[in-house]
Design a protein around this motif. Sequence first.
Motif, mmCIF file in Angstrom:
data_model
loop_
_atom_site.group_PDB
_atom_site.id
_atom_site.type_symbol
_atom_site.label_atom_id
_atom_site.label_comp_id
_atom_site.label_asym_id
_atom_site.label_seq_id
_atom_site.Cartn_x
_atom_site.Cartn_y
_atom_site.Cartn_z
ATOM 1 N N GLY A 1 15.606 -3.625 11.221
ATOM 2 C CA GLY A 1 15.733 -2.445 10.662
ATOM 3 C C GLY A 1 15.540 -2.542 8.709
ATOM 4 O O GLY A 1 14.637 -2.248 8.104
ATOM 5 N N ILE A 2 15.859 -4.191 8.348
ATOM 6 C CA ILE A 2 15.662 -5.195 7.402
ATOM 7 C C ILE A 2 13.199 -4.368 7.826
ATOM 8 O O ILE A 2 13.150 -4.600 6.680
ATOM 9 N N GLY A 3 13.688 -5.365 8.551
ATOM 10 C CA GLY A 3 12.313 -5.284 8.992
ATOM 11 C C GLY A 3 11.609 -3.888 9.347
ATOM 12 O O GLY A 3 9.943 -3.893 8.810
ATOM 13 N N GLY B 1 7.595 -0.663 6.323
ATOM 14 C CA GLY B 1 7.129 0.292 5.042
ATOM 15 C C GLY B 1 6.376 -0.618 4.077
ATOM 16 O O GLY B 1 6.254 0.013 3.700
ATOM 17 N N ALA B 2 6.574 -2.365 4.147
ATOM 18 C CA ALA B 2 6.238 -2.973 2.767
ATOM 19 C C ALA B 2 6.872 -2.631 1.573
ATOM 20 O O ALA B 2 5.724 -1.583 0.637
ATOM 21 N N GLY C 1 17.362 -3.943 3.346
ATOM 22 C CA GLY C 1 16.493 -4.604 3.287
ATOM 23 C C GLY C 1 15.490 -4.167 2.010
ATOM 24 O O GLY C 1 14.814 -4.296 1.472
ATOM 25 N N SER C 2 15.331 -2.894 2.256
ATOM 26 C CA SER C 2 15.092 -2.169 0.845
ATOM 27 C C SER C 2 15.315 -2.330 -0.674
ATOM 28 O O SER C 2 15.021 -2.798 -1.366
ATOM 29 N N ALA D 1 9.540 14.647 3.311
ATOM 30 C CA ALA D 1 9.950 14.000 2.432
ATOM 31 C C ALA D 1 9.133 12.811 1.741
ATOM 32 O O ALA D 1 10.262 12.158 0.784
ATOM 33 N N ARG D 2 8.271 12.566 2.015
ATOM 34 C CA ARG D 2 7.927 11.618 1.404
ATOM 35 C C ARG D 2 6.272 12.070 0.410
ATOM 36 O O ARG D 2 5.888 13.207 0.245
ATOM 37 N N ASP D 3 6.205 10.915 -0.323
ATOM 38 C CA ASP D 3 5.126 11.506 -1.439
ATOM 39 C C ASP D 3 3.538 11.606 -1.411
ATOM 40 O O ASP D 3 3.183 11.085 0.094
ATOM 41 N N LEU D 4 3.072 12.499 -1.149
ATOM 42 C CA LEU D 4 1.294 11.986 -1.114
ATOM 43 C C LEU D 4 1.078 10.626 -1.023
ATOM 44 O O LEU D 4 1.405 9.845 -1.904
ATOM 45 N N ALA D 5 0.130 10.238 0.013
ATOM 46 C CA ALA D 5 0.023 8.973 0.592
ATOM 47 C C ALA D 5 0.899 8.314 0.826
ATOM 48 O O ALA D 5 0.987 7.056 0.657
ATOM 49 N N GLY D 6 2.235 8.864 0.537
ATOM 50 C CA GLY D 6 3.503 7.933 1.286
ATOM 51 C C GLY D 6 3.627 7.665 2.713
ATOM 52 O O GLY D 6 2.387 7.498 3.700
ATOM 53 N N THR D 7 4.481 6.622 2.741
ATOM 54 C CA THR D 7 4.648 6.083 4.302
ATOM 55 C C THR D 7 5.699 6.888 5.129
ATOM 56 O O THR D 7 6.843 7.079 4.801
#
Length: 361
Positions: free
Chosen positions: A166-168, A174-175, A197-198, A267-273
């Motif tokens: 999860g942390i990784g 996810g950077a 992690g976040s 649920a992610r933004d444009l150019a999101g991951t």
Amino acid sequence: MQKVRGVVARAKGEPVSVETVLVPDPGPGEAVVQVQTCGVCHTDLHYREGGINDDFPFLLGHEAAGVVESVGEGVTNVAPGDFVILNWRAVCGDCRACRRGEPWYCFSTFNAEQRMTLEDGTELTPALGIGAFAEKTLVHSGQCTKVDPSASPAAVGLLGCGVMAGIGAAINTGAVGRGKSVAVIGCGGVGAAAVAGSALAGASRIIAVDLDDRKLEWARGLGATHTVNSKERDAVEAIQELTDGFGADVVIDAVGRPETWKQAFYARDLAGTVVLVGVPTPDMRIPDLPLIDVFGRGGALKSSWYGDCLPDRDFPMLVDLYQQGRLDLDAFVSERIGLDDVEAAFERMHHGDVLRSVVEL
């Protein structure tokens, strides 16, 4: 050769049993580890249910910490007496991933060559090459990562799988970084660790999504700034609303179902991951998505293997953060049990009653 007690799954769907396991003396490159603690991970239940493969009987358990008892010829990375966390990614250093400088993707990881057996000689398949629901286990020495011996084994042993995953997933895959917004769908052990992690990485907004208010409360304690019960609200709409209508920079699917992956995608933004760290079953298929949406939204769709971790790099660092009080690994330890309690722990996990049950030996 030593005789120890271990938790064995003999057949698909059958209750596990505690049996006598024969542990060979370590051969070249191998180590025998006296197990101190081992977390009860959902992957062990997958093994028991035949969801990984059908190489029964299995010696279950893999999320472990302990002390090296003996090592075989040529072992230099650990020595008897070292306190270690066990890992299932002992990198080879020579495959195409390792040669290009990405050992966290190692395609040829090491396990012990000798097999542990039952008393009648039946070979056991150790879960994730470890088999640590046992008083002692035989592993490749590369599966041993030396860490601070003053750390609590019950807490830091969880880095061996779910918590590291999860942390990784947040930090490595996810950077996630300072000021980013993150949504985590599914807040069991792995999802809760993604929340932690976040928070550790400095995310500004961390949205935890689950069907269970208990898990959402655990997530809030680990750093979630907002929670969404997806039984009561549409998860995608809620995440967008909490991110000024845009969606989150990083959305982590810690469930691993087509429905939750589709939620993460929208649920992610444009150019999101989008990061998939929940493990799907072989029969699951990506939901029907217009290809123009995949193209038009840009960004990245990633899978996270073991949190894309490098144990020798990440375990000591995270243990140090735990020792400094900056990463609350103790919060993941819901209960401490014995080897005879593993079957009951599977049931509690199935009902979502715990983040982690931890076997103490």
